[in-house]
Design a protein around this motif. Structure first.
Motif, mmCIF file in Angstrom:
data_model
loop_
_atom_site.group_PDB
_atom_site.id
_atom_site.type_symbol
_atom_site.label_atom_id
_atom_site.label_comp_id
_atom_site.label_asym_id
_atom_site.label_seq_id
_atom_site.Cartn_x
_atom_site.Cartn_y
_atom_site.Cartn_z
ATOM 1 N N PHE A 57 23.797 -27.412 -4.912
ATOM 2 C CA PHE A 57 23.156 -27.679 -6.199
ATOM 3 C C PHE A 57 22.396 -26.459 -6.697
ATOM 4 C CE2 PHE A 57 19.328 -29.151 -8.404
ATOM 5 C CZ PHE A 57 19.945 -29.625 -9.541
ATOM 6 N N LEU A 58 21.695 -25.825 -5.776
ATOM 7 C CA LEU A 58 20.884 -24.662 -6.186
ATOM 8 C C LEU A 58 21.773 -23.514 -6.589
ATOM 9 C CD1 LEU A 58 17.833 -24.678 -3.877
ATOM 10 C CD2 LEU A 58 17.913 -24.805 -6.329
ATOM 11 N N GLY A 112 24.175 -21.169 -13.291
ATOM 12 C CA GLY A 112 23.885 -21.581 -14.665
ATOM 13 C C GLY A 112 22.903 -20.626 -15.318
ATOM 14 N N LEU A 113 21.927 -20.233 -14.548
ATOM 15 C CA LEU A 113 20.900 -19.322 -15.057
ATOM 16 C C LEU A 113 21.532 -18.010 -15.488
ATOM 17 C CD1 LEU A 113 17.894 -19.685 -15.247
ATOM 18 C CD2 LEU A 113 17.708 -18.252 -13.235
ATOM 19 N N PHE A 114 22.379 -17.492 -14.628
ATOM 20 C CA PHE A 114 23.025 -16.229 -14.966
ATOM 21 C C PHE A 114 23.890 -16.396 -16.204
ATOM 22 C CE2 PHE A 114 22.079 -14.867 -10.598
ATOM 23 C CZ PHE A 114 21.372 -13.746 -10.982
ATOM 24 N N LEU A 115 24.541 -17.538 -16.311
ATOM 25 C CA LEU A 115 25.354 -17.809 -17.497
ATOM 26 C C LEU A 115 24.484 -17.791 -18.730
ATOM 27 C CD1 LEU A 115 27.966 -20.520 -16.592
ATOM 28 C CD2 LEU A 115 28.352 -18.287 -17.613
ATOM 29 N N PHE A 116 23.304 -18.381 -18.580
ATOM 30 C CA PHE A 116 22.346 -18.416 -19.700
ATOM 31 C C PHE A 116 22.006 -17.014 -20.153
ATOM 32 C CE2 PHE A 116 17.843 -18.143 -20.813
ATOM 33 C CZ PHE A 116 17.881 -18.852 -22.001
ATOM 34 N N ILE A 117 21.757 -16.140 -19.149
ATOM 35 C CA ILE A 117 21.426 -14.745 -19.476
ATOM 36 C C ILE A 117 22.588 -14.105 -20.202
ATOM 37 C CG2 ILE A 117 20.895 -12.517 -18.479
ATOM 38 C CD1 ILE A 117 19.928 -14.290 -16.037
ATOM 39 N N LEU A 118 23.757 -14.376 -19.685
ATOM 40 C CA LEU A 118 24.955 -13.785 -20.279
ATOM 41 C C LEU A 118 25.068 -14.187 -21.734
ATOM 42 C CD1 LEU A 118 27.789 -13.810 -17.684
ATOM 43 C CD2 LEU A 118 27.349 -12.053 -19.383
#
Lengths: 675, 494
Positions: free
Chosen positions: A655-656, A662-668
């Motif tokens: 999950f983590l 997801g976080l990295f995707l957000f940054i992208l």
């Protein structure tokens, strides 16, 4: 001691609020502080014992030392001078100085007192820097571009001095492990240099002539008293007596006089006289010994008094006549009915006369007393003694010039009257000069070595009067020349020949480094460019490979075409051979039919044989079926149950990881949204 | 209770990260809510860090391992006194800057991008300081570096985009070098945990490569010569509050990383024995002199401040190359005082630029009379920078100098002082023109320039007063923390 600290503290606290008070209140506060200063000066004079005092003991734990104060015998002299002259200067500026000037003056005086009283290097350094900044601000507060640029130069000069002191203290501490104010154990060079900045040693003296004449008339009185005298105090307190210091002092005295004679500006002349007089003090402090130190410190006090007095007179002329240029004053074109300045400004003229006589060392003015002590100290010091004598004569000459051109020949219409507070300050300072001259014993108790102050003997008076007479004679001879003014070539000035090249080379150095920095940048960019070219080359290479593939593809196609043709020919050949084969087959069929007949007859025999074989086969089949059933049940058992594949078994780690992804995707997503 | 405290580091890192999403959601609806939430988040983060204070002062070390990615490679948090000091400092300045931003950014475009990025950078910064191993540190370091790109290019001008591009390239190079260093460390030491034993104990070629890689990776961030080229471009183009953070805090992450590398990955003994520290010392000296000298020739006020940052980071790098206790105290204390000074300077410069629109120092004549409080704060910080007692810059320079003398290196002190003089040469003209210079004539524009709004003034004032208070004040929290941290690094660090 607490009184003195309270005074310093109250100055620091009052100063920021002073400009905000109303005119009346501000004067009230100043008069109160002024009285306090005079009281403290005389309280100190009474020789009462002052205890050591220290605050902020916690600083010890921080690798520093507490702010500690002690009343060293030398300090008492200096404190007396600073407080007395500070009070007079404040009084002088009570009506004319701006509120900010008054506030900063307070800080400057307080920090000078702080320097004198400090018991360790940390305290000394703290007040040293505060003094530097407050004096610089005092100069700049005139707000003219000239004053600001002079103040800026002054500040940079003294910051260098302060940093050298810092270096000296650090070295001293690492050698001795203590911050107590004493003769330095190491880093002597840096101490000498640092003090040289403050005491205006040659060739570091230029700031005196920069700063003091540029300041406004009210503040230059404060300035005249403080900075250089702090330097002299530091020479006496920190440096060991040394012949080189004596020689430096003597050359300062001579050099200052020479420059003073060339000056056209009243306060410029006085500023160079500061250098000259400080030379006397430095020489005395450098000699050491009872007379040297006592004379030097007494000269500090006396000099502060009469120099403040002279600056007051010059300031009075500047304020009322609007100019301080000696040439302008004495060659004023216009109404011939205008009276000489000494008639219209009697108080200022009196102050100038008293100051001039004092500085020339004429009995019974205070300059005589300290110069007498210094002369005694210098006895047998070789060239320095002669130089100081020459300087004494030069002093007389230049003050004849000062008084003659400004007050006797000076005829200019006054623009305004002289305020009461200025007159009072001038009169008080004159009185103090005379009083200290006639009755020098008042300072007997605080003289560090209690030298005898019985100075009025025939020899001393005669020699002093001789200097005076010689000086006046020289002035009479040189009057015309001095009136015309002497202009030396510009390259002879220390500023032009030493500091401008220095400043220029520093600037050039900075520019060179900047160029280096930008070339570094360019180098990076070039490297980037090279990388791009490399990438382009790679692309070309890639294209070539592609082309090679395409060419080989063509080749392959041609090969394929050829193969097809070959294939067609082959096909034809096959077709031809097919016809031949049909004929052959027909023949074979006929032969086959005959053969068939023969086989049918033999077939019957074979069927009977086959029946027998079938029976045997049935039994074998049964056998296989049985073994098949056994193996199927084993397979069933080996297969897993589908119910095991459940979401519950996905653990927290996964999950983590998903969250991070997801976080990295957000940054992208963010990055893509920038342009 | 024990577990709650050990979870606190995770909370400090994760809370702003979570709040970023909340702010992102909220800002579509209400600007006021967004501003309030940003300030609130930074305040809560600061208070959370502050909650660690009693445990840190008792000398405790808080460890928390989140999960393992690979054997011996995990995301873990570890707070010791050094982490705590820097986290406290950063979150404090972040709090002030986010308050300052409200009024500064209200005239700017793209606030909806600015605030979430501000907060997530806070989170990653906290992550760097609280990382328990090199891998976690690397992850947050990269996160912070990449995200602060958004802050750099905020203006979206051509200049900003160029500077941002350069920043990005340098960041990536630094990140790769760092990665290389971590790989070697993992290979040599078998672990990348920062808490336990010294990871590399034998000097070898490979270890040397690791050292150089760390030097490049962290040095790039700290503006070390010759990798500083991005800094004077990137810091001035960012909006002023962001420049304050970039210069005041984010440069310090590089210094922090190097401290960790020197004391936990390697050991002072090893580095001294191998003589590798001389590289850092030489580079630091060049950085100091170059930064200070180039600053003199700059006319743009923010660019001058940025070059000044290069010089000041040189002090910090120089300080950590001397292994005496006082030098290390001075070094860590300079991290504090430079953070206070430089954020004051950038925030004050920002206020001036906002009010006057002028960036050139020559045009700032008389600004001190129009904006007295802002300029007073600027003056205080600048004097502190020069090292005038009793301001904090003096104390740090003093302690550093004494430390250098303890190590028998008087030339270092000379370098510090030459640089102080240069500091004087480039800060004093600004102050003098501002207070005593003639105002440029307003023939055409009669725009009355007034003092900055109070929401900007208060943070500036707090920081400027910090410069003063943390100078010669007897109870000096940053100095105590630096002393404890230096003690920890030299004695209990390995």
């Amino acid at each position: 001691m607490e009184f003195y600290l309270l005074f310093i503290l109250s100055c620091f606290i009052v100063a920021p609020f002073l400009p905000r008070l109303s005119e009346k209140r501000r004067r009230g506060v100043l008069v109160m502080l002024l009285c306090l200063m005079i009281f403290l000066a005389f309280y100190n004079l009474s020789g009462v014992e002052l205890h050591d005092y220290s605050v902020l003991e916690e600083l010890e734990a921080m690798g520093l030392a507490p702010l500690a104060f002690t009343a060293h015998p030398y300090a008492r002299m200096a404190v007396f001078g600073f407080l007395l002259v500070g009070a007079l200067a404040l009084m002088y500026g009570l009506q004319v100085a701006g509120p900010k000037e008054q506030a900063v003056s307070l800080v400057a005086i307080a920090s000078a007192v702080g320097i004198a009283l400090s018991a360790n290097f940390i305290t000394l350094f703290l007040f040293w820097e505060v003094l530097t900044f407050s004096v610089a601000i005092l100069i700049m507060l005139k707000l003219t571009p000239h004053a600001v640029s002079m103040g800026c130069k002054f500040l940079i000069f003294h910051i260098v001095g302060g940093l050298l002191l810092f270096l000296g203290i650090v070295q001293h501490h690492s050698a001795s492990g203590s911050f107590v104010l004493e003769k330095p154990a190491a880093g002597l060079l840096f101490f000498v240099l640092a003090i040289a900045f403050k005491a205006a040693f040659l060739p570091l003296h230029v700031w005196v002539a920069w700063g003091y004449p540029a300041a406004s008339h009210a503040t230059s009185v404060v300035l005249a008293g403080l900075t250089t005298k702090v330097g002299v105090y530091a020479v006496a307190r920190i440096l060991e007596p040394h012949p080189a210091i004596v020689l430096m002092g003597a050359s300062m005295a001579v050099f200052g006089i020479c420059c003073a004679l060339l000056q056209k500006n009243m306060r410029g002349l006085l500023s160079y006289h500061i250098i000259s007089q400080v030379g006397y003090m430095v020489a005395g402090a450098g000699m050491g010994g009872y007379y040297g130190i006592d004379g030097s410190l007494l000269h500090v006090i006396n000099h502060m008094l009469y120099k403040a007095l002279l600056f007051m007179s010059a300031g009075a002329v500047l304020l009322t006549a609007g100019t301080e240029d000696l040439h302008d004053l004495s060659h004023h074109q216009g109404d011939k009915q205008v009276l000489s300045l000494w008639r219209v400004l009697p108080v200022a003229a009196l102050g100038a006369l008293v100051g001039a006589l004092s500085i020339s060392g004429v009995p019974p003015f205070n300059g005589y007393v300290s110069k007498y002590l210094l002369k005694k100290a210098m006895y047998g010091a070789g060239p320095a003694e002669t130089m100081l004598m020459l300087a004494s004569i030069g002093t007389v000459v230049s003050f004849c010039k000062f008084c003659y051109f400004a007050f006797v020949k000076g005829r200019v219409p006054l623009q305004r009257g002289l305020p009461v507070s200025m007159q009072a300050a001038i009169l008080l300072a004159s009185a103090a000069c005379v009083f200290l001259g006639i009755y020098p014993h008042v300072v007997q108790k605080i003289l560090p070595y209690h030298s005898s102050l019985i100075v009025y003997n025939a020899g001393g008076i005669v020699s002093a009067l001789t200097f005076l007479a010689v000086g006046i004679a020289v002035f009479v001879v040189l009057k015309k020349t001095l009136d015309r003014g002497i202009n030396l070539p510009a390259w002879l000035s220390v500023e032009q020949s030493l500091y401008q090249p220095l400043a220029f080379s520093l600037k050039a150095c900075c520019h060179y480094i900047t160029t280096f920095d930008s070339s570094l940048n360019t180098a990076y960019e070039k490297a980037g460019g090279t990388a791009r070219i490399l990438i382009e080359k790679t692309e070309l290479f890639d294209g070539a490979i592609n082309e090679a593939y395409e060419k080989s593809g063509d080749l392959a196609r041609r090969l394929a075409d050829r193969t097809e043709q070959f294939d067609g020919a082959l096909n034809e050949a096959y077709e031809k051979s097919g016809k031949f084969a049909k004929q052959l087959a027909d023949g074979t069929q006929a032969f086959d039919a005959s053969l068939n007949e023969a086989y049918e007859s033999s077939g019957k025999l074979a069927r009977r044989l086959a029946d027998k074989a079938a029976q045997a086969d049935d039994t074998l089949d049964d056998l296989y079926e049985q073994s098949g059933q056994r193996s199927r049940s084993l397979w069933d058992r080996m297969r897993g149950r589908p119910s095991d594949w459940n979401i519950r078994n996905l653990n927290f780690d996964s999950f983590l990881i998903a969250l991070m992804l997801g976080l990295f995707l957000f940054i992208l997503v963010y990055f893509t949204g920038i342009r | 209770m024990e577990t709650a405290i050990s979870f606190l580091p995770v909370w400090i890192v994760m809370f702003p990260m979570f709040m970023t999403l909340v702010i992102y959601y909220v800002e579509q609806r209400s600007e006021k809510m967004r501003n309030a939430l940003s300030v609130g988040t930074s305040v809560v983060t600061f208070l959370s860090v502050l909650m660690l204070y009693p445990y840190m002062m008792a000398g405790e070390i808080i460890e928390y391992s989140m999960f393992q990615l690979l054997p011996n490679l995990e995301i873990s948090f570890r707070v010791d006194i050094l982490s705590f000091s820097l986290a406290l400092l950063s979150s404090f300045i972040w709090m002030l800057v986010s308050i300052y931003s409200i009024d500064y950014m209200c005239h700017e475009h793209g606030c909806n991008r600015y605030y979430p990025v501000l907060i997530i950078t806070l989170a990653s910064c906290m992550g760097i300081f609280m990382a328990g191993d090199l891998f976690t540190l690397f992850v947050f370091f990269e996160l912070m570096s990449l995200i602060s790109y958004v802050l750099v290019v905020h203006e979206e001008s051509l200049e900003a985009l160029r500077a941002g591009y350069k920043y990005l390239i340098m960041t990536i190079i630094g990140g790769l070098a760092l990665f290389f260093g971590i790989i070697i460390t993992f290979e040599l030491g078998g672990s990348v945990s920062l808490g336990g034993e010294t990871l590399i104990t034998v000097p070898s070629t490979l270890a040397f490569f690791a050292f150089i890689s760390f030097l490049i990776g962290f040095g790039m961030k700290a503006g070390m010569f010759p990798l500083h080229v991005w800094l004077p471009d990137a810091h001035p183009v960012a909006p002023s509050p962001a420049s304050a953070l970039l210069s005041g805090i984010m440069l310090k992450t590089g210094a922090y990383g190097l401290l960790r590398v020197i004391f936990h990955v390697f050991s002072p003994g090893l580095l001294q024995e191998a003589g590798w520290m001389i590289i850092l010392a030489v580079v630091a000296i060049i950085t100091i002199l170059l930064g200070s000298a180039v600053a003199i020739t700059q006319d743009d006020i923010k660019r001058r401040l940025a070059y000044s940052s290069v010089g000041q980071m040189g002090y910090i790098l120089l300080g950590m190359s001397i292994f005496t206790e006082r030098a290390l105290i001075g070094d860590i204390f300079h991290i504090f005082s430079h953070a206070f000074m430089k954020s004051t300077l950038f925030l004050a410069a920002g206020a001036i630029i906002l009010k006057t629109g002028k960036r050139s120092i020559r045009e700032l004549g008389g600004i001190g009379r129009l904006m007295p409080f802002t300029m007073l704060a600027f003056t205080m910080a600048a004097l502190s920078m020069i090292g005038i007692p009793p301001l904090s810059g003096f104390l740090s320079k003093w302690t550093l100098s004494l430390g250098a003398m303890d190590a028998g290196l008087p030339y270092y002190v000379l370098v510090l002082l030459v640089s102080s003089l240069l500091n004087g040469l480039y800060y004093l003209p600004i102050i003098i023109t501002a207070f005593f210079g003639a105002e440029p004539g307003h023939e055409h524009e009669q725009v009355k320039i007034s003092e900055a709004p109070y929401k900007m003034l208060i943070p500036i004032a707090i920081l400027a007063v910090s410069c003063l208070l943390f100078g010669l004040l007897p109870t000096n929290l940053p100095f105590d923390l630096s002393r404890k941290a230096a003690d920890f690094l030299l004695r209990g660090g390995f």
